[in-house]
Design a protein around this motif. Structure first.
Motif, PDB file in Angstrom:
ATOM      1  N   TYR A 249       0.807  -1.233   0.000  1.00  8.14           N
ATOM      2  CA  TYR A 249       0.000   0.000   0.000  1.00  8.14           C
ATOM      3  C   TYR A 249       0.835   1.276   0.000  1.00  8.14           C
ATOM      4  N   ASP A 250       2.120   1.187   0.343  1.00 10.11           N
ATOM      5  CA  ASP A 250       3.003   2.359   0.230  1.00 10.11           C
ATOM      6  C   ASP A 250       2.926   2.980  -1.159  1.00 10.11           C
ATOM      7  N   TRP A 251       2.661   2.137  -2.167  1.00 13.03           N
ATOM      8  CA  TRP A 251       2.738   2.608  -3.550  1.00 13.03           C
ATOM      9  C   TRP A 251       1.725   3.699  -3.871  1.00 13.03           C
ATOM     10  N   THR A 252       0.633   3.805  -3.094  1.00 13.66           N
ATOM     11  CA  THR A 252      -0.429   4.760  -3.441  1.00 13.66           C
ATOM     12  C   THR A 252      -0.104   6.196  -3.036  1.00 13.66           C
ATOM     13  N   PHE A 253       1.036   6.395  -2.381  1.00 10.16           N
ATOM     14  CA  PHE A 253       1.385   7.731  -1.879  1.00 10.16           C
ATOM     15  C   PHE A 253       2.500   8.345  -2.731  1.00 10.16           C
TER      16      PHE A 253
ATOM     17  N   TRP B 215      10.357  10.408  -2.756  1.00  8.26           N
ATOM     18  CA  TRP B 215      11.476  10.046  -1.874  1.00  8.26           C
ATOM     19  C   TRP B 215      12.473   9.168  -2.633  1.00  8.26           C
ATOM     20  N   MET B 216      11.962   8.186  -3.360  1.00 11.18           N
ATOM     21  CA  MET B 216      12.830   7.287  -4.122  1.00 11.18           C
ATOM     22  C   MET B 216      13.580   8.048  -5.214  1.00 11.18           C
ATOM     23  N   ALA B 217      12.876   8.936  -5.895  1.00 14.95           N
ATOM     24  CA  ALA B 217      13.511   9.697  -6.977  1.00 14.95           C
ATOM     25  C   ALA B 217      14.598  10.613  -6.433  1.00 14.95           C
ATOM     26  N   GLN B 218      14.323  11.290  -5.326  1.00 18.35           N
ATOM     27  CA  GLN B 218      15.328  12.169  -4.736  1.00 18.35           C
ATOM     28  C   GLN B 218      16.519  11.375  -4.203  1.00 18.35           C
ATOM     29  N   GLY B 219      16.272  10.108  -3.846  1.00 16.94           N
ATOM     30  CA  GLY B 219      17.349   9.224  -3.411  1.00 16.94           C
ATOM     31  C   GLY B 219      18.119   8.609  -4.558  1.00 16.94           C
ATOM     32  N   GLN B 220      17.755   8.973  -5.805  1.00 16.65           N
ATOM     33  CA  GLN B 220      18.463   8.552  -7.013  1.00 16.65           C
ATOM     34  C   GLN B 220      18.566   7.035  -7.113  1.00 16.65           C
ATOM     35  N   VAL B 221      17.441   6.354  -6.873  1.00 16.05           N
ATOM     36  CA  VAL B 221      17.459   4.894  -6.948  1.00 16.05           C
ATOM     37  C   VAL B 221      17.502   4.435  -8.402  1.00 16.05           C
ATOM     38  N   ASP B 222      18.049   3.251  -8.593  1.00 19.87           N
ATOM     39  CA  ASP B 222      18.001   2.574  -9.894  1.00 19.87           C
ATOM     40  C   ASP B 222      16.803   1.632  -9.959  1.00 19.87           C
ATOM     41  N   LEU B 223      16.439   1.091  -8.797  1.00 19.98           N
ATOM     42  CA  LEU B 223      15.408   0.057  -8.731  1.00 19.98           C
ATOM     43  C   LEU B 223      14.592   0.227  -7.456  1.00 19.98           C
TER      44      LEU B 223
ATOM     45  N   VAL C 235       1.470   1.448 -11.441  1.00 20.99           N
ATOM     46  CA  VAL C 235       2.842   1.778 -11.037  1.00 20.99           C
ATOM     47  C   VAL C 235       3.757   2.023 -12.225  1.00 20.99           C
ATOM     48  N   LYS C 236       3.337   1.616 -13.418  1.00 20.49           N
ATOM     49  CA  LYS C 236       4.142   1.904 -14.613  1.00 20.49           C
ATOM     50  C   LYS C 236       4.379   3.409 -14.756  1.00 20.49           C
ATOM     51  N   THR C 237       3.365   4.195 -14.385  1.00 21.30           N
ATOM     52  CA  THR C 237       3.490   5.650 -14.492  1.00 21.30           C
ATOM     53  C   THR C 237       4.651   6.163 -13.651  1.00 21.30           C
TER      54      THR C 237
END
Length: 452
Positions: free
Chosen positions: A147-151, A157-165, A181-183
């Protein structure tokens, strides 16, 4: 860099820890040797749809006493893989819906789900920390649970953390979640590995369709909606880090912070995120140092210093700041002794929260009477740091943009704020990472030299 990701889509038995441990062991036996990361679903040890408090209690386990966790730690160590698994955790009498990140070094991260869904609120306490970002084999990886995905804030947070995956451990029952989640993969230009489960528990049917989604929103591999199975896909960090959409647009630089500024509260959150990333990166580098035998350290250090002494900047420099190395730094003792014969070599001396610089004359004038046990000269202090022709410093990690991660005390950053001298960071190959998390006080170096 390419990494192979395996997703185990399975059907846990509700409330049966032993049966689920055995089933997971059977699935792991089917994983090919080339896999780098293995994902299992949310609550893989327990099942999801508890009947009552007693069943939830019986289905939760202490991480330190879990036979399943011990199995996974042994498997990770034997196969040099990282494993992300969701489980019902019991800690000090409190239950959490948790995700573990397990590597050959053991359980490195425990994330407790921050956003509880539906009846989860009856059986679990919400976690109080943001989704973690870890580093594995050079890739930056974020963990989230269902359910984290809906926020949107979680994805930001992930984008600012420069994640690859992003590893998304799920027990999805909501329709269309896999499509939506594709979006986020496309808008943030990173991979998403979504490990879901199948089967039915009372009135809930889980929707399967585990998948790995590319930064362009292409589904690289996907599972069925109903069957237990393993799917494997490959991610390429070179692709996730190339944010250039076309000659005119860049996914990160195009963000209009001038018209969509962060609030004060968000800035505090971002600062904590940066510091968390720094702690994780220090831990990752420390693990690499533990695997370096003395001869390899000596040989790689020599390769670094051979490059340094061939540079015109070093050859021409008369006053040089160096350092007396610790066991987890490029070895410099012989190099300092050698060039002290032809140059004025200075070493740092801690004075409160600042660094003074004193000239090296001999080993006899070194003393390590300080909180860190670092050997320092007891000679006269250099009064004007700008007299230096060249500064050469160590670090925990570096990036190609001149970013440097220190040990967290800020000594060198405060020193460099006072100097206008060319500064070179030196380290071994594994200390050069894609990006160093940077705060306002962090100083950029002029260049980085490694043995690679």
């Amino acid at each position: 860099m390419k990494l192979d990701i395996a997703l185990i889509q399975c059907e846990p038995t509700l409330g049966d820890l032993d049966a689920n441990r055995e089933k997971i062991s059977t699935w792991l036996d089917k994983i090919p040797d080339h896999v780098d990361i293995i994902l299992l679903p949310e609550l893989a040890n327990s099942g999801y749809h508890f009947i009552d408090e007693k069943q939830a209690e019986r289905s939760s386990e202490e991480i330190s006493q879990s036979g399943l966790v011990n199995d996974l730690k042994a498997y990770a160590q034997s196969n040099d893989v990282a494993i992300a698994i969701g489980l019902a955790e019991q800690k000090d009498g409190i239950r959490y819906n948790s995700a573990l990140w397990i590597t050959p070094q053991g359980v490195e991260v425990t994330y407790r789900k921050a956003h509880l869904f539906a009846r989860e609120n009856l059986f679990f306490n919400a976690g109080k920390e943001a989704c973690p970002i870890v580093t594995w084999k050079g890739a930056r990886i974020g963990l989230m649970i269902c359910y984290d995905w809906t926020f949107p804030e979680v994805w930001q947070w992930m984008a600012q953390g420069q994640v690859d995956l992003v590893c998304h451990l799920c027990n999805l029952v909501m329709p269309h979640a896999q499509q939506m989640v594709k979006t986020y993969a496309f808008s943030n230009h990173f991979y998403i590995a979504q490990s879901n489960r199948v089967g039915t528990e009372r009135d809930l049917t889980f929707t399967g369709a585990s998948s790995i989604i590319a930064p362009d929103a292409e589904v690289l591999v996907h599972a069925s909606k109903t069957e237990e199975e393993i799917i494997i896909g490959t991610i390429d960090t070179d692709y996730s880090r190339d944010k250039q959409l076309n000659p005119y647009n860049h996914k990160t630089r195009d963000t209009r912070r001038d018209i969509y500024p962060r609030s004060y509260k968000e800035d505090k959150v971002n600062l904590e995120m940066l510091r968390q990333e720094k702690r994780q990166l220090r831990k990752y580098i420390k693990q690499n140092w533990a695997n370096i035998p003395p001869k390899e350290l000596h040989d790689k250090s020599k390769a670094v210093l051979d490059k340094l002494e061939s540079m015109k900047e070093f050859i021409d420099a008369k006053k040089v700041l160096l350092y007396w190395s610790l066991k987890d730094e490029v070895y410099t003792h012989d190099f300092v002794r050698k060039y002290a014969k032809t140059k004025d070599i200075y070493l740092p001396v801690m004075k409160g929260a600042e660094l003074d610089l004193a000239k090296y004359t001999s080993d006899e004038n070194l003393d390590n009477d300080n909180p860190f046990g670092i050997f320092e000269p007891s000679n006269e202090i250099l009064l004007d740091n700008n007299e230096l022709d060249l500064i050469i410093i160590p670090g925990v990690a570096f990036d190609r943009q001149g970013g440097r991660l220190g040990r967290g005390k800020g000594f060198y950053d405060r020193l460099l704020q006072q100097c206008n001298t060319k500064t070179i960071g030196i380290g071994l190959d594994f200390q050069l990472v894609w990006s160093i998390p940077k705060e306002k006080h962090d100083q950029l170096l002029s260049m980085i030299i490694t043995n690679a």
